[in-house]
Write a protein that holds these residues in place. Structure first.
Motif, PDB file in Angstrom:
ATOM      1  N   GLN A 225      -5.269  -6.667  -3.130  1.00 49.43           N
ATOM      2  CA  GLN A 225      -4.502  -6.157  -2.269  1.00 49.43           C
ATOM      3  C   GLN A 225      -3.928  -4.497  -2.136  1.00 49.43           C
ATOM      4  O   GLN A 225      -3.238  -3.685  -1.976  1.00 49.43           O
TER       5      GLN A 225
ATOM      6  N   ASP B  68      -6.810  -8.688   7.514  1.00 55.38           N
ATOM      7  CA  ASP B  68      -6.605  -9.712   6.796  1.00 55.38           C
ATOM      8  C   ASP B  68      -8.109 -10.357   5.851  1.00 55.38           C
ATOM      9  O   ASP B  68      -7.999 -11.492   5.832  1.00 55.38           O
TER      10      ASP B  68
ATOM     11  N   GLN C 281       4.270  -0.836   8.859  1.00 55.83           N
ATOM     12  CA  GLN C 281       3.054  -0.443   7.594  1.00 55.83           C
ATOM     13  C   GLN C 281       2.178   0.223   9.109  1.00 55.83           C
ATOM     14  O   GLN C 281       1.742  -0.802   9.897  1.00 55.83           O
TER      15      GLN C 281
ATOM     16  N   ASN D 147      -0.393  -4.298   4.656  1.00 55.68           N
ATOM     17  CA  ASN D 147       0.156  -4.088   3.087  1.00 55.68           C
ATOM     18  C   ASN D 147       0.302  -2.561   2.795  1.00 55.68           C
ATOM     19  O   ASN D 147       0.791  -2.544   0.841  1.00 55.68           O
TER      20      ASN D 147
END
Length: 150
Positions: free
Chosen positions: A4, A88, A130, A134
């Motif tokens: 991440q 993702d 965001q 992330n």
């Protein structure tokens, strides 16, 4: 893909199209005050990607400024960005990011025609939004500075 801390770039192999419809309402009184309200809608057509990742589908902004005696200028803006999608890699699915809310304020003080000092604050609502999956933005921050024209 599961790291991440790493930002992966995805490129569309073909041509990506973007359409932008917007409306603006402005009001100004000489060089003393100004207010503007703008709303944008964005549409994207991608060739090989499932979506235009990290691009907003709407943006609304309100900007206002007032100049006191040609010495002190106060400016404020409030911006909302929304509809951004991200990929993702851990779930191999697209996700929709929460809307981004940002309040900025700035004060400029003109010491002379060529020199001014300023204080500027950004993300004053302390929103934990965001723009990239992330990767939350910094919290509220204030900047002090000066400008010199020569």
């Amino acid at each position: 893909p599961t790291d991440q801390s790493r930002f992966n770039l995805l490129y569309d192999d073909g041509a990506t199209e973007r359409v932008n419809f917007y409306g603006v309402l402005d009001h100004a009184i000489a060089k003393k005050s100004y207010i503007s309200l703008r709303a944008d809608w964005f549409g994207y057509v991608t060739d090989t990607l499932a979506a235009a990742w990290h691009r907003p589908t709407y943006k609304m902004s309100l900007l206002a400024s007032y100049n006191f005696f040609q010495k002190l200028k106060l400016t404020g803006s409030f911006t909302v960005l929304g509809g951004m999608k991200a990929y993702d890699f851990t779930t191999s699915q697209g996700v929709t990011l929460d809307p981004a809310l940002d309040l900025k304020l700035r004060a400029d003080y003109m010491l002379s025609e060529k020199f001014l000092v300023f204080v500027q604050g950004a993300n004053l609502l302390a929103s934990d939004y965001q723009l990239y999956f992330n990767y939350p933005v910094r919290g509220p921050h204030i900047r002090l500075g000066f400008s010199w024209s020569f």
